[in-house]
Design a protein around this motif. Structure first.
Motif, mmCIF file in Angstrom:
data_model
loop_
_atom_site.group_PDB
_atom_site.id
_atom_site.type_symbol
_atom_site.label_atom_id
_atom_site.label_comp_id
_atom_site.label_asym_id
_atom_site.label_seq_id
_atom_site.Cartn_x
_atom_site.Cartn_y
_atom_site.Cartn_z
ATOM 1 N N THR A 155 -25.691 26.085 -20.757
ATOM 2 C CA THR A 155 -26.526 26.243 -19.558
ATOM 3 C C THR A 155 -28.006 25.985 -19.843
ATOM 4 O O THR A 155 -28.765 25.628 -18.951
ATOM 5 N N ASN A 191 -30.372 27.989 -20.208
ATOM 6 C CA ASN A 191 -31.290 28.908 -19.527
ATOM 7 C C ASN A 191 -30.741 30.325 -19.625
ATOM 8 O O ASN A 191 -29.669 30.547 -20.198
ATOM 9 N N ASP A 247 -29.279 32.155 -17.617
ATOM 10 C CA ASP A 247 -27.989 32.431 -16.967
ATOM 11 C C ASP A 247 -26.845 32.449 -17.966
ATOM 12 O O ASP A 247 -25.783 33.015 -17.687
ATOM 13 N N GLY A 248 -27.047 31.832 -19.126
ATOM 14 C CA GLY A 248 -25.977 31.765 -20.104
ATOM 15 C C GLY A 248 -25.880 32.981 -21.008
ATOM 16 O O GLY A 248 -24.955 33.069 -21.830
ATOM 17 N N THR A 284 -29.582 29.387 -24.816
ATOM 18 C CA THR A 284 -30.004 30.079 -23.594
ATOM 19 C C THR A 284 -31.514 30.257 -23.528
ATOM 20 O O THR A 284 -32.052 30.559 -22.465
#
Length: 852
Positions: A438, A440, A442-443, A801
């Motif tokens: 991802t 970012n 969110d991961g 991430t």
């Protein structure tokens, strides 16, 4: 059966000692954490309730720029807290008086020129004397009140630290050149911030306003209620008298105290949570030790349990007897752990107070929740860890009384175990990879969940992995140690489940340690590249507390001997293309000498023509190119455009937009100077550093740093964080060592006949010791290798991430440290084997051979 369970605990107390110790350490960590955090939190609450004891209502102007020091001040509208406001509040019905408060940053230098205390806690305020010349908030213990711009008061602790007496000259640190003042008096205060180590410098009100705010302005007003007036009633009257707008905030002393307590509770709660996480890791490691211990004890008592079945004991009775053994151990170890934890909490409190005498202290707080949690957690971990061995014990057939040895696992159970382990591991690794992809934040949740499942799956697969991995070192062991080496390898793979359970404890610790180390190295490398990739300047000048610098200081530094270029660096509060973004202003004539810009189009000289430069990411996202109009919303909500004069490659240390110094004026904005970049004629020299320092008036809170200084400072932060994590993980590593000792000791007891036969056929005591030690080293290294590999993989995923927030971040594996961890794991195995190896070598040959 319960009497049998009690007798079994007493009969095997030596073999159960390490298990009990593992539970004791884990529960002691939990209890100690809770006692320490509760005690510290209560002491801080008791201390900070004094902050609002002399007021009923506090009105604060949150736009007051306390800490800007001398120089131009930013105005926020026409309404301010002034002397007129103080008189207005004091005249309200039910008010017993009002006091205007000026507060901001002022540091105090000692006689050597070094800052006393920490820059973030250095405070300046106004002294408000009554007709007798005294201020009840700050009782004078020596001297008199300050009367002019060059006179100050200090709190007693600061004066003692600086070695100052009344009449001495004291150098004060602001965001510009230092100020020399005369100490006219010394005060005491029960202000908890000062008690916690903050320095306090007091001026007369006019001087404080000039230095910290603007003349005639206050940062807050404290209103005292008269007899018969409640805080809420006074608050309502104050709010009616307040000027219109949302810049002022009024609160009662009670609500301020409650808010302070809430913030303290949140702070101590975060600390408690972090410590409890590491305590949970220790307990999780203990699960493998407990389960392994009961598995081995049951294997050694196969005949005994089978005879119990033969004389009528049911499966449930056998299961209950084993669980009762675990319960007895869990209760006794948990109680001992609770008592040890109380001692640990007291020791941590004493240590913190010894390291920092300004920390508040008080009597130990042993909450009922601490007692319940420590006992319940310790007992549950012990009993649940014994469930699987207890069920296995109940399945021992009565016919097993006629034979000894382990009951081998069936082929079906091994296949089922390996299939389940493979599926769980594959699912966990897939989640980790998906989270890393991802790029970012969110991961992070998928990575965390994947790490949990991957760990569980690998623990299930460790018996399968142990045979081929350990077989690889077989030839090396034989070459180095001959027969003892061969025997050590065979012993290590004889019972894969036991080897896996022993190694798993070390795997957990090494997974976390290696992951943290790789993360630290990766982030450090990324920041190092960013610093070296964006800065041509020889020195960076900035405040140690992050406050803004005096805008006029750049001009003084530019005139210092040996300076070829200097520029103030300001950050502009712009909205760019409708999005809150970052823009930076710099002297256009010096930008090329101070910043390392890699232009992909246009030129850096465009700054001198009133144009702006944008980084590649912003240009691509907004479709910008040289000549494009950049839409800007200024702090006063007016809109304008800036023409793009060039596009440069993005850099982590540079904002998305660069503008000339003129861009920071007008539109209700005054750019705050955060740094001053300096380039020397002859590069970074000692003489240049001193010249720049002299230009600041040798201000102790203004740092003059090279790129290497900036690297070293960040590396110190990383090293400190890692060392703290290593220290907290040391408990789990210690528990893992206990597991290795426990397994080897019980294994020696289990193999007494075998060891006796080896001695009988010619293997001497030294060979026996070497065999046990090598077995321990092999098991430890097996767990360590798996842990290091998994830790590196997890660090790679976490880096994925973080890549959005820290562009340029790559995974850096410090191979030297990884090899050191493996070497330390081998040393752990060697140390853990000392007692079991010594015990094995001293077994009587004939007595061992006769063992039934």
């Amino acid at each position: 059966m319960y009497r049998t369970a009690l007798r079994n605990v007493l009969a095997h107390k030596g073999r159960l000692l390490m298990t009990a110790l593992a539970v004791l350490l884990g529960t002691a960590f939990v209890a100690g954490t809770m006692v320490f955090s509760d005690t510290l939190g209560q002491a801080m609450k008791n201390s900070y309730t004094k902050s609002f004891a002399d007021m009923s209502v506090l009105v604060t102007d949150y736009t007051a720029d306390g800490g800007s020091g001398p120089g131009p001040k930013r105005e926020h509208g026409t309404e301010q807290l002034t002397d007129a406001t103080v008189k207005q509040f004091a005249a309200l019905p039910g008010a017993a008086g009002a006091r205007g408060v000026v507060s901001g940053f002022i540091g105090v230098a000692d006689r050597k020129g070094d800052l006393i205390g920490q820059a973030w806690s250095a405070r300046g305020a106004n002294y408000v004397p009554d007709p007798a010349g005294h201020d009840a908030r700050y009782p004078l213990v020596e001297g008199r009140a300050p009367k002019g711009a060059k006179e100050i008061l200090l709190d007693r602790a600061t004066a003692e630290k600086g070695g100052y007496k009344v009449g001495d000259t004291v150098r004060l640190a602001t965001n510009g050149p230092a100020l020399d003042t005369v100490l006219t008096g010394i005060v005491t205060t029960d202000d908890p911030e000062v008690s916690a180590g903050a320095t306090l410098t007091l001026f007369d009100t006019g001087t404080a306003q000039r230095l910290l705010l603007t003349p005639g302005r206050y940062s807050s007003i404290a209103v005292k209620a008269g007899p018969g007036t409640t805080e809420d009633a006074l608050l309502a009257r104050v709010e009616q008298a307040l000027p219109a707008g949302d810049r002022f905030r009024s609160e009662t002393a009670r609500s301020l105290t409650d808010e302070q307590k809430r913030m303290i509770a949140e702070g101590t709660s975060g600390m408690k949570t972090m410590l409890l996480v590491f305590a949970s890791i220790s307990l999780f490691v203990g699960i493998f030790i407990i389960a392994n211990t009961f598995t081995m004890l049951i294997a050694q008592r196969t005949k005994e349990l089978a005879l119990l079945r033969a004389v009528g004991a049911g499966r449930s009775q056998v299961t209950k007897s084993v669980l009762v053994e675990a319960l007895i151990i869990g209760v006794s170890a948990s109680v001992a752990g609770l008592l040890a934890g109380i001692g640990i909490g007291a020791g941590m409190q004493a240590l913190v107070h010894a390291l920092d005498s300004t920390m508040p202290t008080g009597s130990l707080v042993i909450a009922p929740a601490t007692i319940v949690v420590a006992l319940v957690v310790g007992v549950l971990v012990t009993v649940l860890s014994a469930v699987v061995p207890a069920v296995r014990a109940s399945r021992i057939a009565p016919v097993a009384a006629m034979s000894g040895g382990d009951q081998p696992a069936t082929q079906k159970s091994l296949i089922v175990r390996n299939v389940i382990g493979s599926l769980v591991t594959a699912g966990g690794l897939a989640l980790i990879a998906a989270g890393a992809a991802t790029h970012n934040s969110d991961g992070r949740i998928p990575v965390a969940a994947g790490a949990f499942f991957a760990l569980i799956g690998i623990f299930v697969l460790l018996p399968l992995l142990s045979r081929p991995v350990i077989a690889l070192v077989g030839p090396l062991l034989a070459a180095l140690a001959g027969t003892p080496g061969k025997l050590a390898r065979q012993n290590a793979v004889r019972n894969p489940r036991r080897t896996a359970a022993t190694a798993a404890a070390l795997t957990i610790g090494l997974t976390l340690v290696s992951a943290l180390t790789v993360l630290g190295a990766s982030v450090g490398s990324a920041v190092d590249k960013a610093v070296t990739g964006s800065m041509k300047a020889d020195y960076d000048v900035a405040m140690v507390n992050g406050h803004g610098l005096d805008p006029q200081l750049a001009a003084r530094i530019a005139k210092a001997p040996g300076v070829s270029a200097a520029s103030a660096v300001s950050y502009l509060p712009w909205r760019i293309e409708g999005v809150d973004s970052s823009a930076m202003s710099v002297d256009a004539s010096a930008a090329g000498s101070l910043l390392k810009l890699t232009m992909t189009s246009g030129t850096a000289e465009a700054l001198g023509q009133g144009l702006v430069l944008v980084d590649g990411r912003t240009a691509k996202a907004s479709g910008l190119r040289v000549g494009s109009a950049l839409q800007v919303t200024y702090p006063d909500d007016t809109r304008g455009t800036a023409t793009v004069g060039g596009v440069f490659e993005g850099n982590d240390m540079l904002p998305s937009v660069l503008a000339g110094s003129a861009a920071g004026t007008g539109h209700g904005q005054e750019a705050e100077v955060r740094d001053i970049l300096v380039k020397g004629t002859d590069g970074p020299t000692t003489a240049l550093r001193q010249a720049v320092k002299d230009a600041t008036g040798n201000n102790p809170v203004i740092e003059v740093k090279t790129k290497q200084d900036m690297r070293d400072e960040f590396n110190k932060m990383i090293t400190f964080a890692l060392n703290m994590m290593y220290g907290l993980l040391a408990m789990s590593v210690l528990v893992a060592v206990l597991g290795v000792i426990n397994t080897l000791a019980m294994s020696v007891f289990e193999r007494k006949r075998e060891i006796g036969m080896l001695r009988a056929i010619g293997l001497d005591r030294r060979g026996i010791k070497r065999m046990v030690r090598l077995e321990s080293v092999v098991i430890s290294l097996f767990g360590a290798v798996v842990g290091v590999l998994l830790g590196c993989f997890l660090a790679w995923a976490v880096n994925g991430t973080l890549s959005a927030s820290l562009p340029g971040l790559g995974t850096v594996v410090p191979y030297g440290k990884m090899l050191l961890f493996l070497a330390l794991a081998g040393l752990v195995g060697m140390v853990a084997a000392i007692w079991p190896a010594r015990r094995a070598s001293r077994l009587d040959i004939l007595a061992s051979i006769k063992t039934d």
